[in-house]
Scaffold this motif. Structure first.
Motif, mmCIF file in Angstrom:
data_model
loop_
_atom_site.group_PDB
_atom_site.id
_atom_site.type_symbol
_atom_site.label_atom_id
_atom_site.label_comp_id
_atom_site.label_asym_id
_atom_site.label_seq_id
_atom_site.Cartn_x
_atom_site.Cartn_y
_atom_site.Cartn_z
ATOM 1 N N PRO A 33 48.097 57.441 -10.734
ATOM 2 C CA PRO A 33 49.368 58.082 -11.089
ATOM 3 C C PRO A 33 49.983 58.833 -9.915
ATOM 4 N N ASP A 34 49.165 59.182 -8.907
ATOM 5 C CA ASP A 34 49.688 59.912 -7.750
ATOM 6 C C ASP A 34 50.470 59.024 -6.791
ATOM 7 N N PHE A 35 50.303 57.724 -6.893
ATOM 8 C CA PHE A 35 50.970 56.814 -5.957
ATOM 9 C C PHE A 35 52.270 56.302 -6.571
ATOM 10 N N ARG A 36 53.327 56.272 -5.750
ATOM 11 C CA ARG A 36 54.600 55.741 -6.258
ATOM 12 C C ARG A 36 54.810 54.311 -5.805
ATOM 13 N N HIS A 37 54.315 53.979 -4.610
ATOM 14 C CA HIS A 37 54.663 52.670 -4.046
ATOM 15 C C HIS A 37 53.433 51.828 -3.705
ATOM 16 N N VAL A 38 52.257 52.228 -4.180
ATOM 17 C CA VAL A 38 51.052 51.431 -3.917
ATOM 18 C C VAL A 38 50.504 50.936 -5.254
ATOM 19 N N HIS A 39 50.339 49.619 -5.358
ATOM 20 C CA HIS A 39 49.979 48.983 -6.620
ATOM 21 C C HIS A 39 48.674 48.204 -6.440
ATOM 22 N N VAL A 40 48.035 47.883 -7.538
ATOM 23 C CA VAL A 40 46.706 47.280 -7.456
ATOM 24 C C VAL A 40 46.549 46.175 -8.484
ATOM 25 N N ILE A 41 45.714 45.209 -8.145
ATOM 26 C CA ILE A 41 45.240 44.199 -9.113
ATOM 27 C C ILE A 41 43.727 44.153 -8.964
ATOM 28 N N THR A 42 43.008 44.421 -10.031
ATOM 29 C CA THR A 42 41.549 44.295 -9.977
ATOM 30 C C THR A 42 40.994 44.147 -11.401
ATOM 31 N N GLY A 43 39.673 43.993 -11.481
ATOM 32 C CA GLY A 43 39.043 43.876 -12.799
ATOM 33 C C GLY A 43 39.387 42.569 -13.492
ATOM 34 N N ALA B 119 45.415 43.770 -3.275
ATOM 35 C CA ALA B 119 44.849 42.660 -4.069
ATOM 36 C C ALA B 119 43.601 42.152 -3.356
ATOM 37 N N THR B 120 42.691 43.067 -3.076
ATOM 38 C CA THR B 120 41.489 42.747 -2.295
ATOM 39 C C THR B 120 40.273 42.495 -3.188
ATOM 40 N N ASN B 121 40.522 42.160 -4.441
ATOM 41 C CA ASN B 121 39.491 41.934 -5.452
ATOM 42 C C ASN B 121 38.929 43.274 -5.914
ATOM 43 N N MET B 122 38.052 43.905 -5.136
ATOM 44 C CA MET B 122 37.694 45.312 -5.373
ATOM 45 C C MET B 122 38.576 46.111 -4.418
ATOM 46 N N PRO B 123 39.395 47.041 -4.930
ATOM 47 C CA PRO B 123 40.300 47.752 -4.030
ATOM 48 C C PRO B 123 39.556 48.557 -2.979
ATOM 49 N N PHE B 124 40.127 48.639 -1.773
ATOM 50 C CA PHE B 124 39.508 49.516 -0.785
ATOM 51 C C PHE B 124 40.341 50.790 -0.703
ATOM 52 N N GLY B 125 39.782 51.813 -0.052
ATOM 53 C CA GLY B 125 40.471 53.103 -0.079
ATOM 54 C C GLY B 125 40.156 53.797 -1.379
ATOM 55 N N ASP B 126 40.328 53.114 -2.472
ATOM 56 C CA ASP B 126 39.924 53.472 -3.820
ATOM 57 C C ASP B 126 40.298 54.860 -4.291
ATOM 58 N N ASN B 127 41.552 55.207 -4.127
ATOM 59 C CA ASN B 127 42.005 56.469 -4.696
ATOM 60 C C ASN B 127 42.164 56.373 -6.214
ATOM 61 N N ARG C 85 25.578 24.581 -2.996
ATOM 62 C CA ARG C 85 25.217 25.720 -3.857
ATOM 63 C C ARG C 85 25.831 26.958 -3.241
ATOM 64 N N TRP C 86 26.305 27.853 -4.088
ATOM 65 C CA TRP C 86 26.927 29.069 -3.581
ATOM 66 C C TRP C 86 26.906 30.132 -4.665
ATOM 67 N N SER C 87 27.211 31.344 -4.248
ATOM 68 C CA SER C 87 27.327 32.422 -5.226
ATOM 69 C C SER C 87 28.517 33.277 -4.862
ATOM 70 N N THR C 88 29.042 33.960 -5.830
ATOM 71 C CA THR C 88 30.110 34.923 -5.567
ATOM 72 C C THR C 88 30.136 35.944 -6.690
ATOM 73 N N GLN C 89 30.946 36.943 -6.529
ATOM 74 C CA GLN C 89 30.971 38.016 -7.532
ATOM 75 C C GLN C 89 32.398 38.470 -7.764
ATOM 76 N N ASP C 90 32.634 39.002 -8.956
ATOM 77 C CA ASP C 90 33.977 39.438 -9.321
ATOM 78 C C ASP C 90 33.880 40.828 -9.927
ATOM 79 N N ALA C 91 35.024 41.505 -10.008
ATOM 80 C CA ALA C 91 35.065 42.876 -10.530
ATOM 81 C C ALA C 91 35.199 42.844 -12.051
ATOM 82 N N MET C 92 34.230 43.458 -12.740
ATOM 83 C CA MET C 92 34.253 43.504 -14.204
ATOM 84 C C MET C 92 34.808 44.858 -14.643
#
Ligand code: FAD
Ligand code: FES
Length: 497
Positions: A346-356, A231-239, A326-333
């Motif tokens: 689909p190759d992962f059984r136990h690794v899940h993601v939240i993004t976008g 849950a790193t906003n934009m996933p890392f490793g990114d398989n 004042r500040w800025s930030t960005q999100d995953a679209m």
């Protein structure tokens, strides 16, 4: 480059929160679920899983809530500008209805959590409006209100929009909310930590492996778990190829002190330039926030100019005084407008993601977390299929950066104090920054995510990657992922040092 507008360069939320101090992970531990990322998505998932009887460990690279969540606007709403018209057009009316239900449930989850965990985060019920200033926009809000009403959402069309300036009309959603999101997620972290569950800060995950157990590594420790949530906003490793299925979109916010009490409503415009408006009271001080000026992070812009336009809007249309923050930030679209929740691929059984989370993650991220809680606890969830992260996964293969980096100039000429530039130092692209006092710092200009060349952001004094939105400080430290490794130190060019 334009002159910097007034105001401290920090989010109102960060400037008004005590900092947290959870230990870094320095051993090997075993829990049911390891959560990577301490923003609203990760912490909501962690607490919901703990409440469902699981032990959890949250690994946060910096301090909880200091990512996008601590730089948000703070609207907790299921009215996302004209999302229902857009989603019904792309995915059908039923899908738009499910999206609305998931986000309405998220509002109630936030409200329930604030009460149950006694989180002091300025939670307030408000109405939220998407407003129109032109005939064309008016037709759009009429359509959105009618559609959202048919979907069973708390929607109505009105010509009575309680703004400080006249508009033609808007769609109103009742029983929405706003929060101090950083204090909210700090409250979630407090509730997660203890009784066999943990929050670790200053603990960037450096890698993970699927399996039994699944393992997340940090530099000084590991978490062994049955399940992992990225849950790193934009996933890392990114398989899961999310760097191709999402793009980073940046926006800017200014906050000014206000003499008036906060309104019972929040607002976003249909007409361009898009403007987002929220009023709030933090510790007895009223503020008015104006947001907008968004653009893909891959575009290099004059951000001082963007802050300047927002400051002018806040002054001229909202009666704001001097800008305090004042500040800025960005999100995953997400490419198709729907968040991605579920298995990393689909190759992962136990690794899940939240993004976008499409810049509406206070509700989308909460809904996503509840979907994962259900999936990991073997329960059915009515929104899981709609948000399924494995939909339309591209054929496997190497992920290529989308943007061809510009060639660095071979011979560096002078760089003015306060400026930075990418130059060629003995064949290596080098990001060179000269501080206002004249000190030169040089780091590799090659982004540690997938190898694009970073660019200097003069307004915020950062090195920003145009490809997927990673950001680094001038000494190379990661400020925002998906990169997880700092830019390497480099020798400074001879004629500058
Ligand atoms: C300008 C702007 C205004 C917005 N306003 C609103 C709004 O009013 N309402 C709304 O609903 N949404 C809004 N959003 C969107 C919302 O703020 C985000 O969708 C949401 O906060 C994202 O939460 P997150 O948990 O995914 O990410 P984050 O809050 O960024 O959390 C991810 C965390 O992961 C950590 N991390 C990263 N890499 C690693 C690693 N390798 N190991 C460990 N930790 C790591 C980061 O440090 C970070 O703390 C806005 C977005 C923007 C850009
Ligand atoms: S963020 Fe992906 S290459 Fe830089």
């Amino acid at each position: 480059m334009s002159e910097q507008p007034a105001g401290k360069f920090a989010s109102l939320w960060a400037a008004t929160s005590a900092s947290t101090r959870y230990d870094a992970l320095d051993e090997v531990i075993d829990v049911d679920v390891a959560v990577i990322g301490g923003g609203i998505a990760g912490l909501t998932a962690a607490l919901a899983l703990k409440q469902a009887g699981q032990t959890v460990a949250v690994l946060e690279a910096a301090r909880v809530g200091t990512g996008v969540t601590g730089n948000t606007t703070g609207k907790v709403t299921s009215l996302h500008r004209l999302a229902y018209t857009e989603l019904a057009g792309r995915h059908g009316t039923e899908a738009a209805g499910l999206y609305g239900q998931a986000n309405e449930a998220a509002i109630e989850h936030v409200a329930g959590t604030v009460g149950a965990e006694r989180i002091d985060c300025g939670f307030r019920r408000v109405s939220n409006y998407t407003y129109a200033e032109s005939e064309d926009a008016l037709a759009l809000v009429r359509k959105e209100a009618a559609l959202a009403g048919r979907l069973g959402l708390p929607a109505s069309f009105t010509t009575d929009v309680p703004l400080t300036f006249a508009v033609m009309g808007g769609v109103r959603f009742d029983n929405q909310a706003q929060i101090h999101a950083l204090r909210y997620v700090q409250g979630l972290a407090r509730a997660v930590d203890g009784d066999g569950s943990f929050v670790f800060e200053d603990s960037p995950a450096t890698g993970f492996r699927d399996g039994t157990p699944a393992v997340v590594d940090t530099e000084r420790g590991s978490v062994r778990a049955k399940e992992i949530i990225v849950a790193t906003n934009m996933p890392f490793g990114d398989n899961g190829f999310f760097a191709e299925r999402c793009y980073a979109h940046r926006s800017y916010i200014v906050a000014a002190r206000s003499g008036a009490a906060p309104l019972d409503s929040t607002f976003v415009s249909v007409d361009e330039p898009m403007r987002s408006i929220l009023t709030t009271d933090v510790d007895g001080v009223s503020y008015v926030l104006a947001g907008g000026e968004g653009h893909p992070a891959s575009e290099q812009v004059d951000s001082a100019q963007r802050f300047g336009r927002l400051a002018a809007f806040a002054r001229d249309r909202l009666g704001a005084g001097e800008i305090a923050f004042r500040w800025s930030t960005q999100d995953a679209m997400p490419a198709d407008g729907l968040p991605y929740v579920g298995r990393l691929s689909p190759d992962f059984r136990h690794v899940h993601v939240i993004t976008g989370l499409r810049k509406w993650g206070l509700t989308n991220g909460t809904a996503a977390a509840l979907i994962l809680r259900d999936l990991l606890c073997g329960r059915t969830n009515p929104w899981a299929a709609l948000f399924d992260s494995t939909r339309a996964v591209r054929a496997q293969g190497a992920v290529q950066p989308k943007v061809t980096p510009p060639k660095a100039p071979a011979v560096p000429s002078g760089i003015a104090p306060g400026q930075g530039r990418v130059v060629d130092v003995e064949g290596a692209k080098t990001a060179v920054y000269v501080s206002p006092a004249g000190a030169v710092s040089a780091v590799s200009a090659v982004c540690t995510h997938l190898g694009c060349t970073v660019e200097f952001n003069a307004a915020e004094v950062t090195w920003d990657c145009p490809c997927h939105g990673s950001r680094f400080s001038t000494d190379g430290t990661v400020i925002q992922g998906p990169a997880t490794r700092n830019l390497a130190a480099s020798p400074a060019p001879a004629d500058l040092s």
